[in-house]
Design a protein around this motif. Structure first.
Motif, PDB file in Angstrom:
ATOM      1  N   LEU A  31       0.814  -1.214   0.000  1.00 36.34           N
ATOM      2  CA  LEU A  31       0.000   0.000   0.000  1.00 36.34           C
ATOM      3  C   LEU A  31       0.851   1.269   0.000  1.00 36.34           C
ATOM      4  O   LEU A  31       0.444   2.297  -0.558  1.00 36.34           O
ATOM      5  N   LEU A  32       2.022   1.207   0.648  1.00 36.88           N
ATOM      6  CA  LEU A  32       2.830   2.413   0.811  1.00 36.88           C
ATOM      7  C   LEU A  32       4.036   2.475  -0.119  1.00 36.88           C
ATOM      8  O   LEU A  32       4.735   3.482  -0.161  1.00 36.88           O
ATOM      9  N   CYS A  33       4.273   1.414  -0.874  1.00 37.69           N
ATOM     10  CA  CYS A  33       5.377   1.414  -1.833  1.00 37.69           C
ATOM     11  C   CYS A  33       4.905   2.078  -3.126  1.00 37.69           C
ATOM     12  O   CYS A  33       4.718   1.437  -4.161  1.00 37.69           O
ATOM     13  N   VAL A  34       4.702   3.387  -3.040  1.00 42.60           N
ATOM     14  CA  VAL A  34       4.188   4.171  -4.162  1.00 42.60           C
ATOM     15  C   VAL A  34       5.023   5.444  -4.281  1.00 42.60           C
ATOM     16  O   VAL A  34       5.826   5.771  -3.415  1.00 42.60           O
ATOM     17  N   ARG A  35       4.813   6.160  -5.357  1.00 37.65           N
ATOM     18  CA  ARG A  35       5.589   7.379  -5.592  1.00 37.65           C
ATOM     19  C   ARG A  35       4.883   8.638  -5.112  1.00 37.65           C
ATOM     20  O   ARG A  35       5.516   9.674  -4.907  1.00 37.65           O
ATOM     21  N   SER A  36       3.573   8.569  -4.943  1.00 38.75           N
ATOM     22  CA  SER A  36       2.812   9.763  -4.593  1.00 38.75           C
ATOM     23  C   SER A  36       1.679   9.404  -3.640  1.00 38.75           C
ATOM     24  O   SER A  36       1.154   8.286  -3.664  1.00 38.75           O
ATOM     25  N   LYS A  37       1.300  10.360  -2.800  1.00 35.89           N
ATOM     26  CA  LYS A  37       0.201  10.125  -1.856  1.00 35.89           C
ATOM     27  C   LYS A  37      -1.126   9.932  -2.585  1.00 35.89           C
ATOM     28  O   LYS A  37      -2.067   9.362  -2.026  1.00 35.89           O
ATOM     29  N   TYR A  38      -1.196  10.393  -3.819  1.00 34.58           N
ATOM     30  CA  TYR A  38      -2.435  10.260  -4.584  1.00 34.58           C
ATOM     31  C   TYR A  38      -2.672   8.811  -5.044  1.00 34.58           C
ATOM     32  O   TYR A  38      -3.756   8.483  -5.511  1.00 34.58           O
ATOM     33  N   GLU A  39      -1.656   7.980  -4.918  1.00 33.60           N
ATOM     34  CA  GLU A  39      -1.793   6.564  -5.257  1.00 33.60           C
ATOM     35  C   GLU A  39      -2.184   5.721  -4.042  1.00 33.60           C
ATOM     36  O   GLU A  39      -2.374   4.512  -4.167  1.00 33.60           O
ATOM     37  N   VAL A  40      -2.305   6.358  -2.880  1.00 36.23           N
ATOM     38  CA  VAL A  40      -2.523   5.622  -1.633  1.00 36.23           C
ATOM     39  C   VAL A  40      -4.008   5.574  -1.287  1.00 36.23           C
ATOM     40  O   VAL A  40      -4.702   6.600  -1.325  1.00 36.23           O
ATOM     41  N   ASP A  41      -4.477   4.379  -0.951  1.00 40.19           N
ATOM     42  CA  ASP A  41      -5.822   4.189  -0.411  1.00 40.19           C
ATOM     43  C   ASP A  41      -5.703   4.266   1.116  1.00 40.19           C
ATOM     44  O   ASP A  41      -5.333   3.298   1.771  1.00 40.19           O
ATOM     45  N   GLU A  42      -5.973   5.446   1.679  1.00 44.05           N
ATOM     46  CA  GLU A  42      -5.745   5.662   3.111  1.00 44.05           C
ATOM     47  C   GLU A  42      -6.616   4.750   3.971  1.00 44.05           C
ATOM     48  O   GLU A  42      -6.186   4.276   5.022  1.00 44.05           O
ATOM     49  N   ALA A  43      -7.837   4.494   3.534  1.00 42.85           N
ATOM     50  CA  ALA A  43      -8.724   3.610   4.296  1.00 42.85           C
ATOM     51  C   ALA A  43      -8.144   2.198   4.367  1.00 42.85           C
ATOM     52  O   ALA A  43      -8.216   1.534   5.414  1.00 42.85           O
ATOM     53  N   ALA A  44      -7.544   1.748   3.273  1.00 40.71           N
ATOM     54  CA  ALA A  44      -6.929   0.416   3.249  1.00 40.71           C
ATOM     55  C   ALA A  44      -5.694   0.366   4.147  1.00 40.71           C
ATOM     56  O   ALA A  44      -5.432  -0.649   4.792  1.00 40.71           O
ATOM     57  N   VAL A  45      -4.940   1.464   4.187  1.00 42.56           N
ATOM     58  CA  VAL A  45      -3.761   1.518   5.057  1.00 42.56           C
ATOM     59  C   VAL A  45      -4.183   1.414   6.518  1.00 42.56           C
ATOM     60  O   VAL A  45      -3.591   0.676   7.311  1.00 42.56           O
ATOM     61  N   ILE A  46      -5.232   2.146   6.881  1.00 43.82           N
ATOM     62  CA  ILE A  46      -5.733   2.114   8.265  1.00 43.82           C
ATOM     63  C   ILE A  46      -6.209   0.709   8.614  1.00 43.82           C
ATOM     64  O   ILE A  46      -5.916   0.185   9.693  1.00 43.82           O
ATOM     65  N   GLN A  47      -6.920   0.089   7.690  1.00 48.97           N
ATOM     66  CA  GLN A  47      -7.411  -1.271   7.921  1.00 48.97           C
ATOM     67  C   GLN A  47      -6.254  -2.246   8.091  1.00 48.97           C
ATOM     68  O   GLN A  47      -6.266  -3.099   8.985  1.00 48.97           O
ATOM     69  N   ALA A  48      -5.241  -2.129   7.244  1.00 50.32           N
ATOM     70  CA  ALA A  48      -4.078  -3.023   7.339  1.00 50.32           C
ATOM     71  C   ALA A  48      -3.317  -2.794   8.639  1.00 50.32           C
ATOM     72  O   ALA A  48      -2.847  -3.739   9.273  1.00 50.32           O
ATOM     73  N   ALA A  49      -3.209  -1.531   9.070  1.00 48.37           N
ATOM     74  CA  ALA A  49      -2.496  -1.214  10.314  1.00 48.37           C
ATOM     75  C   ALA A  49      -3.232  -1.768  11.517  1.00 48.37           C
ATOM     76  O   ALA A  49      -2.615  -2.217  12.487  1.00 48.37           O
ATOM     77  N   GLN A  50      -4.530  -1.736  11.479  1.00 47.12           N
ATOM     78  CA  GLN A  50      -5.333  -2.234  12.602  1.00 47.12           C
ATOM     79  C   GLN A  50      -5.257  -3.751  12.724  1.00 47.12           C
ATOM     80  O   GLN A  50      -5.449  -4.301  13.805  1.00 47.12           O
ATOM     81  N   GLN A  51      -4.957  -4.440  11.635  1.00 44.57           N
ATOM     82  CA  GLN A  51      -4.852  -5.893  11.666  1.00 44.57           C
ATOM     83  C   GLN A  51      -3.492  -6.353  12.191  1.00 44.57           C
ATOM     84  O   GLN A  51      -3.332  -7.494  12.572  1.00 44.57           O
ATOM     85  N   LYS A  52      -2.536  -5.450  12.202  1.00 44.72           N
ATOM     86  CA  LYS A  52      -1.196  -5.785  12.657  1.00 44.72           C
ATOM     87  C   LYS A  52      -1.075  -5.443  14.137  1.00 44.72           C
ATOM     88  O   LYS A  52      -0.939  -4.286  14.509  1.00 44.72           O
ATOM     89  N   LEU A  53      -1.101  -6.444  14.981  1.00 45.26           N
ATOM     90  CA  LEU A  53      -1.068  -6.213  16.420  1.00 45.26           C
ATOM     91  C   LEU A  53       0.344  -6.164  16.968  1.00 45.26           C
ATOM     92  O   LEU A  53       0.582  -5.625  18.036  1.00 45.26           O
ATOM     93  N   ASP A  54       1.292  -6.739  16.247  1.00 43.12           N
ATOM     94  CA  ASP A  54       2.673  -6.781  16.704  1.00 43.12           C
ATOM     95  C   ASP A  54       3.406  -5.546  16.199  1.00 43.12           C
ATOM     96  O   ASP A  54       3.329  -5.186  15.033  1.00 43.12           O
ATOM     97  N   ASP A  55       4.150  -4.868  17.109  1.00 43.13           N
ATOM     98  CA  ASP A  55       4.886  -3.671  16.713  1.00 43.13           C
ATOM     99  C   ASP A  55       5.884  -3.958  15.602  1.00 43.13           C
ATOM    100  O   ASP A  55       6.170  -3.096  14.777  1.00 43.13           O
TER     101      ASP A  55
END
Length: 295
Positions: free
Chosen positions: A44-68
């Motif tokens: 999700l974050l291996c992109v060249r510009s913030k306009y290529e990022v799905d922020e909702a998907a990033v938040i969802q992926a971050a919430q699924q990762k419980l380990d630091d």
């Protein structure tokens, strides 16, 4: 007949187990399929510009990762140096909700390939004051750290044309906590470093509080109360509270010129005791009998 009955009983006993096994297998396949279709933070974050990022998907992926550890990227691009997805999100200039989802005790303290912490990255781009405050509050000590180019977050912020004075004041106040920054030489050297690195003069509005501090540390205004009052007014309005206490510590008698009411002064002294030494406190309450009435 008995053999036939035994066979039927065995089939009946196995029916629920078979049905349960089928359901479990189906559920496992569904979960596996879902897991495969959910993009990772790296994807999700291996992109060249913030306009290529799905922020909702990033938040969802971050919430699924419980380990630091899952918030740390093993390498970024081809640097082969660990970095945090938080720093990458700040580089891209993503929103406050994404930053809050990615912050963790490990990610906030993770250096990237330039030796930068998350606060360095927040000071470089077009981050909002809210984003910077969130990152700074997560680990205030980051304000004192230098990257591999010997730059603190304040260096980057003072070179950032998008930085608001509110942002500068917040990081500068934290920068003042360090004892080695509390000298005219340290402040003047900082100004020179920023101007040499950027090859242009520092913004006038940023120079103002720095010049106040340099003058304060030089001690050239022992009797110039109008100037000290201007300095105090600036620091108070800017919420530069470490600057306020430095003025009082250097010139305790200035408190008398502030014309504080008795009740307010009592609250003021209660707060001051957290920042000032006992001799300075004694000067503040000297000739203030109304403060001690009934004690």
């Amino acid at each position: 007949q008995e053999a036939k009955n035994d066979t039927q009983n065995t089939d009946i006993e196995n029916m629920p187990k078979t049905r349960y096994s089928t359901q479990r297998a189906t559920s496992s396949m569904s979960a596996s399929k879902k897991q495969k279709t959910t993009p990772s933070l790296y994807e999700l974050l291996c992109v060249r510009s913030k306009y290529e990022v799905d922020e909702a998907a990033v938040i969802q992926a971050a919430q699924q990762k419980l380990d630091d550890d899952d918030r740390i990227c093993p390498y970024w691009y081809h640097s082969r140096i660990k970095s945090s997805f938080l720093s990458r999100a700040l580089e891209l200039g993503l929103g406050i909700d994404v930053i809050k989802a990615l912050i963790s005790p490990v990610a906030i303290r993770q250096k990237d390939h330039d030796g930068c912490f998350a606060l360095h990255r927040a000071c470089q781009g077009e981050a909002s004051s809210e984003v910077l405050t969130t990152v700074l509050d997560a680990w205030p000590d980051a304000a004192e750290h230098e990257d591999y180019d010997m730059k603190t977050p304040l260096h980057y912020l003072c070179q950032n044309r998008y930085a608001s004075m509110d942002m500068v004041h917040k990081v500068l106040d934290q920068w003042l906590i360090l004892e080695h920054n509390r000298s005219s030489h340290a402040v003047d050297s900082f100004i020179s470093e920023v101007e040499n690195q950027s090859q242009e003069d520092l913004r006038g509005d940023i120079k103002e509080p720095l010049h106040y501090l340099s003058s304060l540390f030089k001690g050239n205004n022992n009797q110039n109360y109008p100037y000290l009052n201007d300095m105090m007014t600036y620091f108070i309005n800017a919420n530069l509270w470490n600057g306020v206490w430095l003025v009082i510590k250097t010139h305790p008698s200035i408190v008398k010129t502030m014309e504080l009411q008795t009740t307010i002064k009592a609250d003021f002294l209660f707060t001051a005791k957290e920042y000032l030494y006992l001799p300075t406190m004694m000067i503040l309450i000297k000739n203030e009998p109304e403060l001690l009435e009934g004690v």
